[in-house]
Every structure is written in C-alpha cells, then in structure tokens.
Enzyme design. Sequence first.
Site, PDB file in Angstrom:
ATOM      1  N   GLY A 275       0.854  -1.188   0.000  1.00 58.39           N
ATOM      2  CA  GLY A 275       0.000   0.000   0.000  1.00 58.39           C
ATOM      3  C   GLY A 275       0.888   1.234   0.000  1.00 58.39           C
ATOM      4  N   CYS A 342     -10.586  22.303  17.131  1.00 55.10           N
ATOM      5  CA  CYS A 342     -10.574  22.548  18.568  1.00 55.10           C
ATOM      6  C   CYS A 342     -10.072  21.336  19.343  1.00 55.10           C
ATOM      7  CB  CYS A 342     -11.970  22.953  19.022  1.00 55.10           C
ATOM      8  SG  CYS A 342     -12.500  24.418  18.148  1.00 55.10           S
TER       9      CYS A 342
HETATM   10  N1  LLP Z   1      -2.470  -5.986   3.519  1.00 58.45           N
HETATM   11  C1  LLP Z   1      -3.235  -5.932   4.618  1.00 58.45           C
HETATM   12  C2  LLP Z   1      -4.046  -7.071   4.993  1.00 58.45           C
HETATM   13  C3  LLP Z   1      -3.248  -4.752   5.389  1.00 58.45           C
HETATM   14  O1  LLP Z   1      -4.001  -4.697   6.485  1.00 58.45           O
HETATM   15  C4  LLP Z   1      -2.450  -3.644   5.004  1.00 58.45           C
HETATM   16  C5  LLP Z   1      -2.428  -2.416   5.793  1.00 58.45           C
HETATM   17  C6  LLP Z   1      -1.690  -3.758   3.829  1.00 58.45           C
HETATM   18  C7  LLP Z   1      -1.710  -4.944   3.112  1.00 58.45           C
HETATM   19  C8  LLP Z   1      -0.828  -2.638   3.309  1.00 58.45           C
HETATM   20  O2  LLP Z   1       0.186  -2.291   4.178  1.00 58.45           O
HETATM   21  P1  LLP Z   1       1.294  -1.230   3.703  1.00 58.45           P
HETATM   22  O3  LLP Z   1       2.040  -1.846   2.532  1.00 58.45           O
HETATM   23  O4  LLP Z   1       0.594   0.003   3.309  1.00 58.45           O
HETATM   24  O5  LLP Z   1       2.151  -1.044   4.884  1.00 58.45           O
HETATM   25  N2  LLP Z   1      -2.956   3.865   8.847  1.00 58.45           N
HETATM   26  C9  LLP Z   1      -1.624   3.381   9.141  1.00 58.45           C
HETATM   27  C10 LLP Z   1      -1.297   2.117   8.357  1.00 58.45           C
HETATM   28  C11 LLP Z   1      -2.307   1.019   8.542  1.00 58.45           C
HETATM   29  C12 LLP Z   1      -2.019  -0.195   7.736  1.00 58.45           C
HETATM   30  C13 LLP Z   1      -3.197  -1.107   7.698  1.00 58.45           C
HETATM   31  N3  LLP Z   1      -3.034  -2.272   6.912  1.00 58.45           N
HETATM   32  C14 LLP Z   1      -0.635   4.509   8.876  1.00 58.45           C
HETATM   33  O6  LLP Z   1      -1.071   5.605   8.532  1.00 58.45           O
HETATM   34  O7  LLP Z   1       0.567   4.322   9.025  1.00 58.45           O
END
Ligand code: LLP
Length: 419
Positions: A275, A342
């Site tokens: 992601g 706020c």
């Molecule tokens: N696959 C699954 C099952 C996931 O839950 C996630 C992310 C990904 C792939 C992708 O992960 P990445 O490659 O983006 O690290 N909101 C948080 C990150 C939450 C990630 C949730 N799951 C932040 O802003 O750092």
Amino acid sequence: MSGFAYVDGELRAEDVPLSALAERFGTPCYVYSRALLTGAYRSYDAAFADMPHLVCYAMKANPSLAILDLFAQLGSGFDIVSGGELARVVAAGGDPRNVVFSGVGKSDAEMEAALVAGILCFNVESASELTHLAAVAARLGVRAPISFRVNPDVDPQTHPYIATGLKESKFGVAVSDAHALYHRAAQLPSIAVRGIDMHIGSQITELAPYREAASRLLALVDALAADGIPLDHVDLGGGLGIRYRNEATVDIADYAAMVRTLFAGRRERLLFEPGRRLVGDAGVLLTRVRVLKPGETRNFAVVDAAMNDLLRPALYDAWHGIDAVQPRTGSAVPWDIVGPICESGDFLALERPLALAEGDLIAVRAAGAYAMSMSSNYNARPRACEVLVDGDAMHLIRRREAVAELYAHELRLPSRAPR
Ligand code: LLP
C-alpha cells in the site's frame, strides 16, 4: 521534471508550480504525481519480473478512483478489506479476478458480492469466517477460493497500532491452528483451497521479520503438500516502509532477492499487497498559513489543513516533512504547524524551523498514503480536493466537498405535536 522538486525557488509537482495549483483549486489540496505513482508501481512489479507474481495494491492506502484506474492499467490487482472497496475497484475499471479480500470481519453480504464478482481469493482470518463463507458459497452454488491469513508471530518492529503479525494481534489464525483449519477447509465442497497469506505490519524498515515470517509460512506449505493439500500461491502481504524522516528503508531489490532465495525451486505464484510503498511518496498535502501566533514558549502557525485532513501525526505521532512552497530568506524560527480544529492534538508537525509569513503555502510531504483515506469531516470541515499532476497537466480527481453535502444524508426528527 518528475516528482516534487524546487525549480526557480518554488516547489513543483512535476512541471506545475504548487502555487498554480493552490490558485486554481484552493487549499487544503492533496497533490499527486503520476510519474511517482507509476514509477513506484513499476519498480515493485519489475523487482519480481523473473517470478510468477501479482502485485495487489492495498487500496486502503489511497482508494482514489483515478489512482486505482492508473494502477489497473499498469496491470495491478487489488487487496480489499470491504464491499465498499470492491465497488471502488469495479467503478475504477479494475478486474475483480485480480482481487484478494482481507479483513477480520467480512459480512455475509460482502462475501456474496465478492463471490458474484469472481474475486481471486478470500484471505480467511478465522474458523468462523470459514464456516460463514462456506455457507454463503454453498447457497450461491459456487466454490469460494481461499487462503488462510496465518499469523506467524514475529515482531515487525513498527508502531504498535500498525503491527499485525504478533500472537496478541486480532489478525489471522495462529500457525498452530492453521494445519487443522486447512484440513477442514479441504473437506468443504463449497471451498477451494488456493493459497496462504500473511501481513505482519506496516511501515516495516527491516528485512529480517519478513524472512522469519515467510520461512514459517513455507514450512506450513510443505507440511500441507505432504498431506495432499498443495497450494497455488503464497501472499506475502505488504508493509514495506518509506522514508518520512530518516528511517532506513528496505530496497525493493533486496526484498526481492530475499524472496528469490526463499522461493528458489518452488512453484507457487507470489502475491504481494503493498500500500504505502506505492503511493506514500507520490503525494503532498498543500496548505496555506492562515494565522501566525508566536508565543513565549511555542510558535504556532495555523494552517488551513488539520487533523481531519491528515490524522497520522495525531494518531501515531507520525513525522511528515514540512516544506515552504516558496522558501523565504530570513531567519527561521521553530513553528508548530497546527490546524484550526478545537483539539490540542490537532497538529501536522511540531517545532519545525521555517521562515514563514501569513498567506504562505506549505507542502506536507509523503502524504500519498493513509492521508486522504483516513480523513474525516470533524468540525464540519469539507474534505480536501485531490489533484493529479501529469507533466504540465493538472487533473482534478476529487473536487472539494461542499458544506451542504456534509449533512445531506442526515434526517431531522419529526416535528412533535405541541403538548
Ligand atoms: N495488507 C493488509 C491485509 C493490510 O491490512 C495492510 C495495511 C496492507 C496490506 C498494506 O500495508 P502497507 O504496505 O501500506 O504497509 N494507517 C496506518 C497504516 C495502517 C495499515 C493497515 N493495513 C498509517 O497511517 O501508518
């Protein structure tokens, strides 16, 4: 010129000065670079060119239709976590046959929609989910393709809120339970066992946790094969971090080399669910300084973006680079970059040395991932617009919300008869 760089004293997105974007679309505004998005996808994909694989973009990072469309055209599949995300893939022209469906709480209705769409695989996260899915598939007269998301119990050394592969996490099934679950699944006529899946966390900056976790998965794959349950694919999840400040990041070539070593002589197709790595660096949040409030102990620069636009600093203490779009000469002082909301937690950055004046434009860096996708309407603030820059072309890919749209779905109570 590709990406974000200074030309003639001003930060540009590809060939477009950010001030021109602010002028045309207003602020706050998310700005993405097509070249950076394309480059990030291509380098991830190309790293595995010699292995059968599919990159399934974890669209929760940024589910903009324009970005999904771009990735679909580059050949990407998608990792989804809801029926809403599936609908977005379809609306963007993505192919459901390249979709994997993760998540610990899929509803029967979401399962049905995904089965009807013909997705590639369900990443099943519990025994109960297997039972539900088998029932839904039987009712529809189809077989549901599945992997189990196995929790390898390794520490990815990241923020606790985004670590997902530890025993105490809510995600996946324990390695010790996986064997029996695969046997059970293999007996169910409405289930087709296809693969195995893991996702150990996010913003991971080392290879070791991946190696450890993937080795545990492969031991299980071999044990299952010996029992007559061969798997077609291994999904290694996402999680590769980016550099927000000074983090060491894992080079995609090193990650691929590790995978190549682990999979030497094997036949399974590889799936990945990146992601952040595909979109994080490809976006900035463009915002304008409204008010300067220098003080005895702290200096506040109140900008027109806020925690509702970018929650990461408030939620994870995340650090994002802050750059003046047209840097001033003159002495820099430390500013807290805060929003108009706020809450004391409404900050985008703390104590950043900058020379600022009211009306200046600021770019919050590395805001392509988990930024717009986690935004809200807190304080009745319309969400920001989004623009994708391609060379010297500016494409509005989401217009700014209008205030009336924020309460368009709400219903007032019926008026009561006077007592
Ligand atoms: N696959 C699954 C099952 C996931 O839950 C996630 C992310 C990904 C792939 C992708 O992960 P990445 O490659 O983006 O690290 N909101 C948080 C990150 C939450 C990630 C949730 N799951 C932040 O802003 O750092």
